[in-house]
Design a protein around this motif. Structure first.
Motif, PDB file in Angstrom:
ATOM      1  N   HIS A   1      35.269  68.022  29.206  1.00  0.00           N
ATOM      2  CA  HIS A   1      36.399  68.062  28.276  1.00  0.00           C
ATOM      3  C   HIS A   1      37.409  69.134  28.682  1.00  0.00           C
ATOM      4  O   HIS A   1      37.030  70.225  29.133  1.00  0.00           O
ATOM      5  CB  HIS A   1      35.905  68.341  26.848  1.00  0.00           C
ATOM      6  N   PRO A   2      38.710  68.883  28.514  1.00  0.00           N
ATOM      7  CA  PRO A   2      39.733  69.867  28.920  1.00  0.00           C
ATOM      8  C   PRO A   2      39.706  71.170  28.124  1.00  0.00           C
ATOM      9  O   PRO A   2      40.259  72.169  28.597  1.00  0.00           O
ATOM     10  CB  PRO A   2      41.060  69.112  28.706  1.00  0.00           C
ATOM     11  N   VAL A   3      39.116  71.191  26.930  1.00  0.00           N
ATOM     12  CA  VAL A   3      39.056  72.442  26.154  1.00  0.00           C
ATOM     13  C   VAL A   3      37.693  73.126  26.312  1.00  0.00           C
ATOM     14  O   VAL A   3      37.320  73.959  25.491  1.00  0.00           O
ATOM     15  CB  VAL A   3      39.371  72.215  24.657  1.00  0.00           C
ATOM     16  N   ARG A   4      36.973  72.788  27.377  1.00  0.00           N
ATOM     17  CA  ARG A   4      35.642  73.357  27.587  1.00  0.00           C
ATOM     18  C   ARG A   4      35.655  74.889  27.578  1.00  0.00           C
ATOM     19  O   ARG A   4      34.770  75.530  27.012  1.00  0.00           O
ATOM     20  CB  ARG A   4      35.058  72.860  28.912  1.00  0.00           C
ATOM     21  N   THR A   5      36.660  75.491  28.203  1.00  0.00           N
ATOM     22  CA  THR A   5      36.685  76.956  28.288  1.00  0.00           C
ATOM     23  C   THR A   5      36.845  77.598  26.906  1.00  0.00           C
ATOM     24  O   THR A   5      36.322  78.679  26.662  1.00  0.00           O
ATOM     25  CB  THR A   5      37.817  77.432  29.214  1.00  0.00           C
ATOM     26  N   VAL A   6      37.570  76.927  26.004  1.00  0.00           N
ATOM     27  CA  VAL A   6      37.709  77.431  24.633  1.00  0.00           C
ATOM     28  C   VAL A   6      36.367  77.333  23.911  1.00  0.00           C
ATOM     29  O   VAL A   6      35.946  78.274  23.217  1.00  0.00           O
ATOM     30  CB  VAL A   6      38.792  76.647  23.863  1.00  0.00           C
ATOM     31  N   ILE A   7      35.681  76.212  24.071  1.00  0.00           N
ATOM     32  CA  ILE A   7      34.369  76.044  23.447  1.00  0.00           C
ATOM     33  C   ILE A   7      33.383  77.071  23.991  1.00  0.00           C
ATOM     34  O   ILE A   7      32.534  77.596  23.255  1.00  0.00           O
ATOM     35  CB  ILE A   7      33.846  74.608  23.659  1.00  0.00           C
TER      36      ILE A   7
ATOM     37  N   LEU B   1      36.797  68.982  20.035  1.00  0.00           N
ATOM     38  CA  LEU B   1      36.838  67.764  20.849  1.00  0.00           C
ATOM     39  C   LEU B   1      37.956  66.833  20.430  1.00  0.00           C
ATOM     40  O   LEU B   1      38.483  66.079  21.247  1.00  0.00           O
ATOM     41  CB  LEU B   1      35.498  67.030  20.770  1.00  0.00           C
ATOM     42  N   GLY B   2      38.305  66.867  19.133  1.00  0.00           N
ATOM     43  CA  GLY B   2      39.428  66.066  18.665  1.00  0.00           C
ATOM     44  C   GLY B   2      39.074  64.633  18.342  1.00  0.00           C
ATOM     45  O   GLY B   2      37.942  64.299  17.975  1.00  0.00           O
ATOM     46  N   TRP B   3      40.051  63.763  18.514  1.00  0.00           N
ATOM     47  CA  TRP B   3      39.959  62.373  18.087  1.00  0.00           C
ATOM     48  C   TRP B   3      38.755  61.663  18.712  1.00  0.00           C
ATOM     49  O   TRP B   3      38.414  61.871  19.863  1.00  0.00           O
ATOM     50  CB  TRP B   3      41.232  61.635  18.483  1.00  0.00           C
TER      51      TRP B   3
END
Length: 206
Positions: free
Chosen positions: A27-33, A78-80
């Protein structure tokens, strides 16, 4: 024995969490997670090494297995489309995190979380919220903006188009409807008072 049984249970739980782990990995927001995982691991006393991808996946599995509140945050990140994962690993039903216009910073920590609703323009880094709190609207488009390192204690309400500065603590059951400057602790319900500012005791009415 209890720790061993917990590890065995977690090992089996990982099997059901394979879809979650795969989505997280790519996922593109992996670093935030990952920042969320680091914060939760520190606060809950879990493994904090995180030197390898496996250690992140193990801690993510542990958080998803034993902390429903983290599931809500994970699905928010993760979003939608994440509702298809709910039957596998259900979120906390009484915790609502609505889409923030400018997002929620990394390190978001939810303590207990039951009966809480969160809807903001923006939330900064390392935000902490406790149970039965409401952060949200007083009318269409009137939502708060929160800075970095803000803590909202149990039962507190932060409402309307206001700005909460960095390093602010909103005390338990406080009701805040006006801007709060940085480095303050706020308590009370109509009137609401600043009782600590820049490390010093004060008594300033908001």
């Amino acid at each position: 024995m209890k720790k061993f049984a917990k590890k065995i249970y977690l090992a089996f739980s990982i099997l059901r969490l394979i879809p979650h782990l795969l989505i997280f990995t790519f996922h593109p927001v992996r670093t935030v997670i990952e920042k969320d995982i680091e914060r939760w691991s520190k606060e809950l006393g879990l493994n904090q090494k995180h030197k390898s991808r496996w250690e992140f996946l193990w801690n993510l599995s542990e958080l998803l297995t034993f902390w429903k509140e983290f599931r809500n945050l994970f699905y928010y990140r993760l979003g939608w489309g994440t509702r298809i994962l709910y039957p596998i690993c259900p979120p906390e039903k009484s915790l609502f995190i609505n889409k923030c216009t400018d997002g929620i910073g990394p390190g978001f920590m939810i303590m207990h979380g039951r009966g809480s609703g969160i809807s903001c323009e923006r939330i900064g880094r390392n935000f902490t919220v406790f149970h039965h709190s409401v952060i949200g609207y007083t009318g269409a488009g009137k939502r708060p903006t929160l800075g970095d390192n803000v803590t909202v204690c149990a039962g507190a309400k932060v409402l309307g188009k206001i700005y909460i500065g960095d390093n602010v603590v909103i005390g338990a059951n406080a009701v805040v409807t006006k801007d709060v400057p940085a480095n303050c602790t706020v308590v009370g319900v109509y009137p609401t008072f600043i009782i600590r500012k820049n490390g010093e005791r004060v008594e300033e009415r908001l």
